[in-house]
Design a protein around this motif. Structure first.
Motif, PDB file in Angstrom:
ATOM      1  N   ILE A  38      22.242 -54.154  -4.179  1.00  0.00           N
ATOM      2  CA  ILE A  38      21.241 -54.941  -3.535  1.00  0.00           C
ATOM      3  C   ILE A  38      20.899 -54.449  -2.130  1.00  0.00           C
ATOM      4  CG2 ILE A  38      20.783 -57.282  -3.001  1.00  0.00           C
ATOM      5  CD1 ILE A  38      21.874 -58.219  -5.289  1.00  0.00           C
ATOM      6  N   LYS A  39      21.915 -54.367  -1.303  1.00  0.00           N
ATOM      7  CA  LYS A  39      21.616 -53.940   0.102  1.00  0.00           C
ATOM      8  C   LYS A  39      21.034 -52.680  -0.051  1.00  0.00           C
ATOM      9  CE  LYS A  39      24.223 -55.977   3.657  1.00  0.00           C
ATOM     10  NZ  LYS A  39      25.234 -56.130   4.343  1.00  0.00           N
ATOM     11  N   MET A  40      21.637 -51.832  -0.838  1.00  0.00           N
ATOM     12  CA  MET A  40      20.996 -50.088  -1.091  1.00  0.00           C
ATOM     13  C   MET A  40      19.674 -50.299  -1.364  1.00  0.00           C
ATOM     14  SD  MET A  40      23.104 -47.564  -3.348  1.00  0.00           S
ATOM     15  CE  MET A  40      21.628 -47.591  -4.299  1.00  0.00           C
ATOM     16  N   LEU A  41      19.369 -50.901  -2.300  1.00  0.00           N
ATOM     17  CA  LEU A  41      17.789 -50.898  -2.609  1.00  0.00           C
ATOM     18  C   LEU A  41      16.777 -51.588  -1.846  1.00  0.00           C
ATOM     19  CD1 LEU A  41      18.117 -51.927  -6.581  1.00  0.00           C
ATOM     20  CD2 LEU A  41      17.840 -49.703  -5.469  1.00  0.00           C
ATOM     21  N   TRP A  42      17.425 -52.472  -0.796  1.00  0.00           N
ATOM     22  CA  TRP A  42      16.636 -53.059   0.064  1.00  0.00           C
ATOM     23  C   TRP A  42      16.616 -52.141   1.250  1.00  0.00           C
ATOM     24  CZ3 TRP A  42      13.020 -56.542   0.881  1.00  0.00           C
ATOM     25  CH2 TRP A  42      13.033 -57.778  -0.023  1.00  0.00           C
ATOM     26  N   ALA A  43      17.485 -51.432   1.420  1.00  0.00           N
ATOM     27  CA  ALA A  43      17.509 -50.532   2.502  1.00  0.00           C
ATOM     28  C   ALA A  43      16.274 -49.459   2.450  1.00  0.00           C
ATOM     29  CB  ALA A  43      18.822 -49.660   2.890  1.00  0.00           C
ATOM     30  N   LEU A  44      16.155 -49.110   1.303  1.00  0.00           N
ATOM     31  CA  LEU A  44      14.720 -48.150   1.179  1.00  0.00           C
ATOM     32  C   LEU A  44      13.659 -48.816   1.588  1.00  0.00           C
ATOM     33  CD1 LEU A  44      15.696 -47.326  -2.621  1.00  0.00           C
ATOM     34  CD2 LEU A  44      15.604 -45.760  -0.634  1.00  0.00           C
ATOM     35  N   ARG A  45      13.437 -49.970   1.520  1.00  0.00           N
ATOM     36  CA  ARG A  45      12.388 -50.755   1.768  1.00  0.00           C
ATOM     37  C   ARG A  45      12.510 -51.171   3.321  1.00  0.00           C
ATOM     38  NH1 ARG A  45       9.153 -52.608   4.613  1.00  0.00           N
ATOM     39  NH2 ARG A  45       7.816 -54.556   4.549  1.00  0.00           N
ATOM     40  N   GLU A  46      13.518 -51.596   3.757  1.00  0.00           N
ATOM     41  CA  GLU A  46      13.579 -52.083   5.033  1.00  0.00           C
ATOM     42  C   GLU A  46      13.611 -50.844   5.990  1.00  0.00           C
ATOM     43  OE1 GLU A  46      16.955 -54.750   6.024  1.00  0.00           O
ATOM     44  OE2 GLU A  46      16.754 -55.684   3.996  1.00  0.00           O
ATOM     45  N   ARG A  47      13.987 -49.887   5.813  1.00  0.00           N
ATOM     46  CA  ARG A  47      14.195 -48.896   6.769  1.00  0.00           C
ATOM     47  C   ARG A  47      12.987 -47.842   6.969  1.00  0.00           C
ATOM     48  NH1 ARG A  47      20.192 -46.342   6.573  1.00  0.00           N
ATOM     49  NH2 ARG A  47      19.404 -45.419   8.649  1.00  0.00           N
ATOM     50  N   ILE A  48      11.815 -48.281   6.260  1.00  0.00           N
ATOM     51  CA  ILE A  48      10.587 -47.365   6.252  1.00  0.00           C
ATOM     52  C   ILE A  48      10.062 -47.302   7.716  1.00  0.00           C
ATOM     53  CG2 ILE A  48       8.214 -47.094   5.866  1.00  0.00           C
ATOM     54  CD1 ILE A  48       8.965 -48.913   3.218  1.00  0.00           C
ATOM     55  N   THR A  49      10.407 -48.396   8.419  1.00  0.00           N
ATOM     56  CA  THR A  49       9.807 -48.303   9.988  1.00  0.00           C
ATOM     57  C   THR A  49      10.728 -47.448  10.743  1.00  0.00           C
ATOM     58  OG1 THR A  49       9.913 -50.740   9.641  1.00  0.00           O
ATOM     59  CG2 THR A  49       9.469 -50.143  11.878  1.00  0.00           C
ATOM     60  N   GLU A  50      12.019 -47.135  10.487  1.00  0.00           N
ATOM     61  CA  GLU A  50      12.645 -46.330  11.295  1.00  0.00           C
ATOM     62  C   GLU A  50      12.734 -45.028  10.621  1.00  0.00           C
ATOM     63  OE1 GLU A  50      17.200 -47.469  10.241  1.00  0.00           O
ATOM     64  OE2 GLU A  50      17.568 -45.626  11.163  1.00  0.00           O
ATOM     65  N   ALA A  51      12.254 -44.637   9.454  1.00  0.00           N
ATOM     66  CA  ALA A  51      11.954 -43.249   8.874  1.00  0.00           C
ATOM     67  C   ALA A  51      10.573 -42.774   9.833  1.00  0.00           C
ATOM     68  CB  ALA A  51      11.761 -43.281   7.570  1.00  0.00           C
ATOM     69  N   LEU A  52       9.273 -43.782  10.022  1.00  0.00           N
ATOM     70  CA  LEU A  52       8.376 -43.603  10.398  1.00  0.00           C
ATOM     71  C   LEU A  52       8.627 -43.235  12.021  1.00  0.00           C
ATOM     72  CD1 LEU A  52       6.367 -46.311   8.703  1.00  0.00           C
ATOM     73  CD2 LEU A  52       5.779 -43.714   8.620  1.00  0.00           C
ATOM     74  N   SER A  53       9.400 -43.832  12.487  1.00  0.00           N
ATOM     75  CA  SER A  53       9.652 -43.511  13.950  1.00  0.00           C
ATOM     76  C   SER A  53      10.174 -42.139  14.144  1.00  0.00           C
ATOM     77  CB  SER A  53      10.544 -44.685  14.741  1.00  0.00           C
ATOM     78  OG  SER A  53      11.686 -44.634  14.358  1.00  0.00           O
ATOM     79  N   ARG A  54      10.926 -41.584  13.328  1.00  0.00           N
ATOM     80  CA  ARG A  54      11.570 -40.511  13.329  1.00  0.00           C
ATOM     81  C   ARG A  54      10.597 -39.307  13.036  1.00  0.00           C
ATOM     82  NH1 ARG A  54      17.629 -40.754  11.508  1.00  0.00           N
ATOM     83  NH2 ARG A  54      17.966 -42.809  12.273  1.00  0.00           N
ATOM     84  N   ASP A  55       9.343 -39.777  12.402  1.00  0.00           N
ATOM     85  CA  ASP A  55       8.154 -38.750  11.957  1.00  0.00           C
ATOM     86  C   ASP A  55       7.487 -38.332  13.262  1.00  0.00           C
ATOM     87  OD1 ASP A  55       7.542 -37.258   9.689  1.00  0.00           O
ATOM     88  OD2 ASP A  55       5.621 -38.205   9.637  1.00  0.00           O
ATOM     89  N   GLY A  56       7.325 -39.014  14.292  1.00  0.00           N
ATOM     90  CA  GLY A  56       6.471 -38.511  15.456  1.00  0.00           C
ATOM     91  C   GLY A  56       5.965 -39.700  15.908  1.00  0.00           C
ATOM     92  N   TYR A  57       4.656 -39.775  16.660  1.00  0.00           N
ATOM     93  CA  TYR A  57       4.120 -40.902  17.213  1.00  0.00           C
ATOM     94  C   TYR A  57       3.463 -41.703  15.988  1.00  0.00           C
ATOM     95  CZ  TYR A  57       1.259 -44.052  19.752  1.00  0.00           C
ATOM     96  OH  TYR A  57       0.724 -45.194  20.581  1.00  0.00           O
ATOM     97  N   VAL A  58       3.727 -43.171  16.014  1.00  0.00           N
ATOM     98  CA  VAL A  58       3.073 -43.800  14.888  1.00  0.00           C
ATOM     99  C   VAL A  58       2.107 -45.072  15.170  1.00  0.00           C
ATOM    100  CG1 VAL A  58       3.850 -45.348  13.178  1.00  0.00           C
ATOM    101  CG2 VAL A  58       5.747 -43.999  13.936  1.00  0.00           C
ATOM    102  N   TYR A  59       0.919 -44.714  14.469  1.00  0.00           N
ATOM    103  CA  TYR A  59      -0.082 -45.657  14.973  1.00  0.00           C
ATOM    104  C   TYR A  59       0.124 -46.729  13.804  1.00  0.00           C
ATOM    105  CZ  TYR A  59      -2.369 -41.775  17.231  1.00  0.00           C
ATOM    106  OH  TYR A  59      -2.561 -40.711  17.982  1.00  0.00           O
TER     107      TYR A  59
END
Ligand code: FAD
Ligand code: MLT
Ligand code: ZN
Length: 475
Positions: free
Chosen positions: A333-354
């Motif tokens: 359950i945690k693993m599946l939730w991580a895919l959604r919860e951690r989008i914010t973190e993935a985006l911040s590693r992609d560059g500047y975020v609007y």
């Protein structure tokens, strides 16, 4: 950083002197931080988009200490920026200039928990995840959950009126927060820390402070109603071929799952790509244009499983869903939730975020994402959509290698005007803070703005509490 991207002028507050430092040291001995290295992190927001230059951070332990601090700052005309876990998304938690940072880090005590009513009373600096563990050990659940749970403070959650992942089931903090203790700008302690479910004795003052982002008072303690911990939890992670199918899956889900539905989140294929690329998380289902995460919470495992399988049969049979996976054990359950919860973190590693956090009619939730992909073309690195679909809340994020004023010009006011045309909200759950304060007018009439200004003037006549935040530069 701050002044360059968001032009603003320092208001005529006093500057912290050696005498001030000595006086503050007497109020919170050993907890007046002036070491530049220690001040580095609390001066920068989580997204690294705004930076203050505060030279002083205070760590009170009690409401009385907060009251002494504010009484002193009020008298001396010193500006104060309250800070919890500093995970806010709108630059509200960091100073803009040299405001004193008032941190709730050491205000982390549970004051009481009632195991019949489920009412938790605690200090504002308790970390959400720790409160979650505390109440779960006693058979209850925090009524809110969010990706930042490991660092955000309950006081910060209340101050931003955070929505999060359990909103669909347990509703807003405006309903689950039963009482608050708040220290006003002049140091007055307002003790409305009731644990009552019902209390219609006059105006509901706590509502003023919920979502006020540190501009009307400092929340020092929270009384919150925790629901019983559900004994059966299931999470389904599904792939959908289009957004129309996501919407139909949502309707089917509400019909078929009814009262056991506890979350309906969505993310697009771009989000999944970023989560895979930056966090090395693997998609558990076949590649799809959209993914939905559905959670059920109930009290009968057999009953819930039966409902869920009838639902899955229908959506898979009709082609609304093309692939899916189901989790019933904690780890998966945690693993599946991580895919959604951690989008914010993935985006911040992609560059500047609007970052845009919009409330929209659910049928039109994804239109703006498609529109912007065309509008921005190769100027944007990624344009993604995800969020709390069950609450009509879209998180629209655009990334670029670095901050770029012309990209900002293509996004704003376009996004806000588009949202206003749908009678949506330009901030569904993140608040306005420093970065969004000038767009309040897209979602509220001038009369509402004026009343907000009047309330601010009444509660904080010198404007020392979180200046430059929430209310527009000029009303
Ligand atoms: P801070 O960031 O420290 O402060 C936020 C605001 O509240 C500031 O204006 C500050 O001055 C004020 N404040 C803080 N403490 C007090 C106090 N005691 N009294 C008065 N004012 C105070 N938000 C959502 O709504 N839903 C989500 O799902 C969600 N997910 C997130 C996921 C991630 C990974 C991150 C980084 C953030 C997320 N957020 C979400 C943003 C959200 O606003 C914060 O995570 C949280 O509510 C802020 O708590 P904090 O303690 O970090 O507050
Ligand atoms: C979320 O739902 O993930 C949060 O609100 C944070 C974000 O918008 O990125
Ligand atoms: Zn969110």
């Amino acid at each position: 950083l701050t002044q360059e991207r968001y032009p603003v002028r320092r208001l005529p507050f006093a500057q912290v002197s050696e005498d001030d430092l000595a006086a503050l040291e007497r109020i919170v001995p050993g907890r007046v931080i002036t070491d530049p290295e220690e001040l580095e992190a609390p001066n920068v927001d989580w997204l690294r988009t705004v930076r203050g230059s505060s030279k002083v951070l205070l760590r009170p332990r009690t409401s009385q200490e907060v009251a002494h601090i504010l009484r002193y700052c009020h008298e001396r005309n010193l500006a104060v920026s309250p800070q919890g876990g500093n995970t806010g998304m709108v630059g509200g938690s960091v100073p803009v200039f040299d405001e004193i940072i008032l941190s709730t880090t050491l205000m982390n005590q549970v004051m009481s928990f009632h195991d019949v009513s489920g009412v938790l009373v605690c200090q504002a600096g308790c970390i959400l995840e720790e409160l979650g563990r505390y109440v779960e050990e006693r058979g209850f659940l925090m009524p809110l959950d969010l990706g930042a749970k490991g660092s955000c403070h309950i006081g910060g959650n209340v101050a931003t009126n955070a929505g999060g992942l359990r909103f669909l089931r347990y509703g807003s903090l405006r309903g689950t927060v039963l009482g608050l203790e708040v220290v006003l700008a002049d140091g007055t302690i307002l003790n409305c820390l009731t644990s009552l479910r019902k209390d219609n004795t006059g105006y509901d003052l706590k509502q003023l402070f919920i979502g006020s982002e540190g501009t009307l008072g400092v929340i020092t303690a929270v009384s919150i109603l925790c629901p019983p911990k559900p004994s059966a939890v299931n999470v389904a992670f599904l792939g959908c071929p289009g957004f129309a199918e996501v919407l139909q899956t949502f309707s089917t889900c509400r019909q078929k799952l009814g009262e056991i539905l506890s979350a309906f989140e969505f993310m697009d294929a771009e989000c999944m790509k970023l989560v895979e690329l930056h966090l090395r998380l693997a998609s558990p289902v076949r590649e799809s244009p959209f993914y939905v995460l559905i959670e059920t919470s109930g009290s009968g495992a057999g009953h819930d499983a039966e409902k869920l399988s009838a639902f899955l049969e229908q959506v898979l049979g009709s082609g609304l869903v093309t692939d899916g996976t189901l989790a019933t054990d904690q780890r998966r359950i945690k693993m599946l939730w991580a895919l959604r919860e951690r989008i914010t973190e993935a985006l911040s590693r992609d560059g500047y975020v609007y970052k845009y956090d919009l409330s929209l009619p659910v049928e039109r939730l994804y239109d703006l994402v498609l529109d912007l992909r065309t509008r921005l073309g190769p100027r944007a690195k990624h344009v993604v959509g995800y969020g709390h679909l069950g609450d009509g809340n879209l998180h629209l994020n655009v990334t670029a290698e670095a901050f770029n004023a012309s990209l900002l010009g293509a996004l704003e006011p376009y996004v806000y005007e588009w949202t206003a045309r749908q009678r949506g909200s330009v901030s569904a759950e993140h608040g306005l803070g420093f970065k969004k304060r000038d767009v309040l007018c897209y979602s509220k009439p001038p009369e509402a703005l004026q009343l907000m200004q009047q309330l601010k003037a009444l509660l904080d006549p010198k404007g020392i509490l979180n200046p430059y935040k929430t209310l527009p530069t000029r009303a």
